[in-house]
Design a protein around this motif. Structure first.
Motif, PDB file in Angstrom:
ATOM      1  N   GLY A 157     -38.540 -53.306  11.918  1.00 38.06           N
ATOM      2  CA  GLY A 157     -38.572 -54.458  12.969  1.00 38.06           C
ATOM      3  C   GLY A 157     -39.708 -54.217  13.972  1.00 38.06           C
ATOM      4  N   PHE A 158     -40.118 -52.930  14.042  1.00 36.42           N
ATOM      5  CA  PHE A 158     -41.060 -52.463  14.989  1.00 36.42           C
ATOM      6  C   PHE A 158     -42.511 -53.258  14.798  1.00 36.42           C
ATOM      7  N   ASN A 159     -43.074 -53.851  15.658  1.00 37.94           N
ATOM      8  CA  ASN A 159     -44.430 -54.522  15.594  1.00 37.94           C
ATOM      9  C   ASN A 159     -45.571 -54.070  16.487  1.00 37.94           C
ATOM     10  N   GLY A 160     -45.492 -53.166  17.251  1.00 42.69           N
ATOM     11  CA  GLY A 160     -46.136 -52.655  18.317  1.00 42.69           C
ATOM     12  C   GLY A 160     -47.398 -51.846  17.721  1.00 42.69           C
ATOM     13  N   LYS A 161     -48.165 -51.370  18.807  1.00 44.67           N
ATOM     14  CA  LYS A 161     -49.312 -50.435  18.458  1.00 44.67           C
ATOM     15  C   LYS A 161     -49.096 -49.029  18.019  1.00 44.67           C
ATOM     16  N   VAL A 162     -49.644 -48.207  17.556  1.00 45.10           N
ATOM     17  CA  VAL A 162     -49.739 -46.752  17.409  1.00 45.10           C
ATOM     18  C   VAL A 162     -50.921 -46.294  18.139  1.00 45.10           C
ATOM     19  N   TYR A 163     -50.966 -45.810  19.423  1.00 44.18           N
ATOM     20  CA  TYR A 163     -51.970 -45.052  20.160  1.00 44.18           C
ATOM     21  C   TYR A 163     -52.145 -43.799  19.762  1.00 44.18           C
ATOM     22  N   CYS A 164     -53.288 -43.324  19.237  1.00 45.18           N
ATOM     23  CA  CYS A 164     -53.859 -42.102  18.814  1.00 45.18           C
ATOM     24  C   CYS A 164     -54.948 -41.911  18.612  1.00 45.18           C
ATOM     25  N   THR A 165     -55.826 -40.656  18.151  1.00 40.14           N
ATOM     26  CA  THR A 165     -57.155 -40.514  18.158  1.00 40.14           C
ATOM     27  C   THR A 165     -57.554 -41.043  16.717  1.00 40.14           C
ATOM     28  N   GLU A 166     -58.798 -41.454  16.550  1.00 41.96           N
ATOM     29  CA  GLU A 166     -59.143 -42.140  15.178  1.00 41.96           C
ATOM     30  C   GLU A 166     -58.823 -41.179  13.908  1.00 41.96           C
ATOM     31  N   GLU A 167     -59.238 -39.905  14.371  1.00 47.12           N
ATOM     32  CA  GLU A 167     -59.210 -38.626  13.223  1.00 47.12           C
ATOM     33  C   GLU A 167     -57.484 -38.579  12.683  1.00 47.12           C
ATOM     34  N   THR A 168     -56.683 -38.824  13.601  1.00 49.23           N
ATOM     35  CA  THR A 168     -55.111 -38.752  13.371  1.00 49.23           C
ATOM     36  C   THR A 168     -54.893 -39.989  12.558  1.00 49.23           C
ATOM     37  N   ALA A 169     -55.135 -41.119  13.009  1.00 53.17           N
ATOM     38  CA  ALA A 169     -54.880 -42.538  12.114  1.00 53.17           C
ATOM     39  C   ALA A 169     -55.441 -42.364  10.671  1.00 53.17           C
ATOM     40  N   ARG A 170     -56.575 -41.767  10.428  1.00 49.38           N
ATOM     41  CA  ARG A 170     -57.325 -41.855   9.113  1.00 49.38           C
ATOM     42  C   ARG A 170     -56.132 -40.770   8.175  1.00 49.38           C
ATOM     43  N   ILE A 171     -56.206 -39.676   8.746  1.00 43.55           N
ATOM     44  CA  ILE A 171     -55.501 -38.749   8.174  1.00 43.55           C
ATOM     45  C   ILE A 171     -53.972 -39.269   7.529  1.00 43.55           C
ATOM     46  N   ALA A 172     -53.383 -39.686   8.576  1.00 44.25           N
ATOM     47  CA  ALA A 172     -51.747 -40.195   8.422  1.00 44.25           C
ATOM     48  C   ALA A 172     -52.214 -41.308   7.481  1.00 44.25           C
ATOM     49  N   GLU A 173     -53.345 -42.223   7.499  1.00 42.71           N
ATOM     50  CA  GLU A 173     -53.223 -43.317   6.249  1.00 42.71           C
ATOM     51  C   GLU A 173     -53.181 -42.659   4.823  1.00 42.71           C
ATOM     52  N   ILE A 174     -54.028 -41.638   4.588  1.00 43.54           N
ATOM     53  CA  ILE A 174     -54.083 -41.007   3.559  1.00 43.54           C
ATOM     54  C   ILE A 174     -53.019 -40.121   3.095  1.00 43.54           C
ATOM     55  N   GLN A 175     -52.230 -39.594   4.009  1.00 46.55           N
ATOM     56  CA  GLN A 175     -50.868 -38.801   3.699  1.00 46.55           C
ATOM     57  C   GLN A 175     -49.950 -40.040   3.650  1.00 46.55           C
ATOM     58  N   TYR A 176     -49.794 -41.017   4.127  1.00 45.88           N
ATOM     59  CA  TYR A 176     -48.692 -42.050   3.619  1.00 45.88           C
ATOM     60  C   TYR A 176     -48.968 -42.675   2.442  1.00 45.88           C
ATOM     61  N   SER A 177     -50.101 -42.780   1.890  1.00 42.97           N
ATOM     62  CA  SER A 177     -50.482 -43.485   0.502  1.00 42.97           C
ATOM     63  C   SER A 177     -50.139 -42.424  -0.422  1.00 42.97           C
ATOM     64  N   ASN A 178     -50.519 -41.108  -0.067  1.00 40.93           N
ATOM     65  CA  ASN A 178     -50.022 -40.000  -1.134  1.00 40.93           C
ATOM     66  C   ASN A 178     -48.673 -39.892  -1.196  1.00 40.93           C
ATOM     67  N   ALA A 179     -47.697 -40.311   0.029  1.00 44.41           N
ATOM     68  CA  ALA A 179     -46.537 -40.002  -0.101  1.00 44.41           C
ATOM     69  C   ALA A 179     -45.606 -41.119  -0.898  1.00 44.41           C
ATOM     70  N   MET A 180     -46.259 -42.250  -1.344  1.00 44.64           N
ATOM     71  CA  MET A 180     -45.686 -43.387  -1.694  1.00 44.64           C
ATOM     72  C   MET A 180     -44.773 -43.171  -3.284  1.00 44.64           C
TER      73      MET A 180
END
Length: 563
Positions: A79-102
């Protein structure tokens, strides 16, 4: 404003802190991470949150490691629908990790909930050190933590700016072993001073550990690695180096390139491989970030790239041409030697002139490697040896006397690498009499200790976590005004209780020595809500805590209670 330490308390993973201000209507989190390797991990990672996710306005994320970021996608699903504030680098790395964790954890990571994440990056320069508004009289500030690419400490300021009513708290995130005058890790730039706040929340992962000076000396670390490569050449064997995907394997690759550039003709006889799909994806997607700079009124500075790169290559970090040469050297670590048109560096010392890509693209099969007589170095995934490509190579290579297994970081006692390190000093005849079997988790693979002929080594100096000295330096910084604490009240979390209490004692001793009067607290689950509106941090009254506990059990009662 008040704060609730949801986790980790007495644990190392699962970072998540809840902050709110009823009067101002603020409700947000700092980090939202998975537990990993804890006995409570399954319960934590599939918990019913103590808050309504739909009422959380935003998350501030310190860095991309999964123990800080891993539950964000599932929070959106709740149900969370807000923003995630972080550095651009953190966001890109997290996206890669999430996809690999699927495939590994489909309950927590789906394509749908990953796509819901609303990454938000501050645009106003400089990104680091600036005050970024997220609401009226509510500001976020980032300072580089020296841990991994994109990692920051986070300061939260609330109240009218420049007024006596404005207050602040800083979250350390994970603090690296990177003081400004002695960067230990090969690539990342030094930890920034956190500034002085009313409150500080800091990690204590290695709060009881003081590493020796030799463990913090990059030359000693590289010399150890160089000696292992020499032994591999002499035996025509294989050096296998399991390393974590984020930061660690990139550091190892940089050191391998540095060693090869010291004597390129000699190292031409070695085949270097990077057998790590996740690490390769992260490196390919983030190599561009090492060129980033930002300016303030006085100077332009590198955002992430550390001075070790410049010192090793004989370059000057304030020279624009030398900066481009350093970035080119970093790019070389991500290229394959087989299919690139490498243009040699023109500036710097002889190591710089010899610098070139060394990684071969075509990774041999186990059968090919078994019949090869060429010295081979393989950097592979799974730093603890439990899974991934490390689990592919270890059963084959551990039975060979001309194999060297070199761990590059902490491995828990119950992991494969942890068990291998426990027999590191056991002579071969004693191993052959040992009846123990080492099993790979979630696999039918196993190996008898009696069959392990490989040499087992541990290379120190690659840890991205600071030790007690580094933590004290962050908390009690030497400023122009004299020593200033990161917070007048310091909360210790993100560490087991042994490390939390050891750091508390060290902070108390050091602050007393400096003439400071610090309030050092070790919150527990029963601490509940702690007010940040007065110098004395006092928990919310017991009646309110009891009411909140009832509402957790009976959320249907919320509609009958006024705001």
């Amino acid at each position: 404003m008040e704060i609730n330490f949801i986790g980790p308390l007495g644990k190392v993973t699962g970072s998540c802190t809840w902050m709110r201000d009823h009067k101002r209507g603020w409700n947000f989190l700092v980090d939202c991470g998975m537990q990993q390797g804890e006995i409570t991990a399954d319960v934590w990672n599939h918990q019913e949150w103590p808050f309504d996710p739909s009422e959380i306005q935003f998350i501030v994320l310190t860095h991309a490691h999964m123990d800080h970021s891993g539950l964000i996608p599932s929070l959106y699903e709740s149900g969370f629908n807000g923003k995630v504030y972080c550095t651009e680098e953190t966001a890109r790395i997290a996206e890669i990790q999430y996809s690999n964790a699927m495939p590994l954890n489909p309950e927590l990571f789906t394509k749908a909930n990953i796509n819901k994440v609303k990454w938000s990056h501050f645009k106003k320069a400089p990104v680091l050190g600036n005050y970024h508004p997220v609401d009226q009289d509510l500001f976020v500030q980032f300072q580089r933590s020296g841990h991994i690419l994109g990692a920051v400490s986070v300061s939260i300021y609330w109240g009218k700016p420049m007024s006596p009513e404005q207050r602040s708290i800083v979250f350390s995130g994970d603090i690296g072993p990177q003081p400004q005058d002695n960067e230990v890790l090969p690539i990342i730039r030094h930890t920034m001073n956190p500034g002085h706040h009313n409150y500080a929340v800091m990690e204590s992962t290695y709060g009881s550990t003081n590493r020796s000076p030799s463990d913090k000396e990059p030359v000693i670390r590289r010399d150890h690695l160089k000696s292992l490569i020499d032994r591999t050449i002499n035996t025509q064997g294989t050096l296998l180096m399991p390393a974590f995907a984020l930061g660690r394997s990139q550091d190892v690759l940089f050191d391998l390139h540095a060693i090869a550039a010291e004597n390129p003709e000699y190292h031409e006889q070695v085949d270097f491989y990077y057998d790590f799909p996740l690490g390769r994806e992260i490196m390919d997607e983030t190599i561009r970030f090492w060129a980033k700079t930002e300016s303030n009124r006085e100077k332009t500075r590198l955002l992430w790239l550390g001075k070790q790169v410049f010192d090793l290559l004989g370059l000057t970090k304030n020279d624009p041409d030398h900066l481009q040469q350093a970035v080119s050297a970093m790019n070389a670590t991500s290229l394959y030697k087989d299919d690139c048109n490498w243009k040699a560096l023109q500036e710097g010392n002889q190591i710089a002139h010899n610098w070139k890509p060394i990684i071969s693209r075509k990774i041999p099969s186990r059968e090919e490697l078994a019949t090869s007589n060429r010295p081979t170095v393989i950097v592979t995934g799974s730093g603890n040896g439990d899974a991934g490509r490390a689990a592919y190579w270890l059963p084959l290579l551990l039975t060979k006397s001309n194999t060297i297994l070199a761990t590059t970081g902490f491995s828990g006692a119950n992991t494969v690498c942890g068990k291998l390190l426990s027999i590191r000093d056991l002579p071969i005849p004693d191993r052959r009499m040992n009846s123990n079997i080492i099993h790979w988790p979630n696999s039918k693979q196993s190996i008898a200790v009696a069959d392990i002929m490989a040499n087992i080594e541990k290379i120190k100096g690659y840890s991205a976590h600071g030790d007690q000295e580094d933590l004290l330096n962050w908390a009690l910084r030497n400023a122009k005004e004299g020593y200033l604490p990161a917070g007048d009240t310091i909360f210790l979390q993100h560490g087991d209780d042994r490390n939390r209490y050891a750091l508390r004692d060290a902070l108390s001793s050091k602050s007393a020595e400096l003439g400071m009067d610090l309030d050092i607290q070790i919150p527990v689950e029963e601490s509940g809500w702690i007010s940040l509106e007065s110098e004395g941090s006092t928990p919310v009254d017991e009646d309110l805590k009891k009411l909140m506990a009832i509402l957790k059990e009976r959320p249907d009662l919320k509609q009958h209670i006024g705001n």
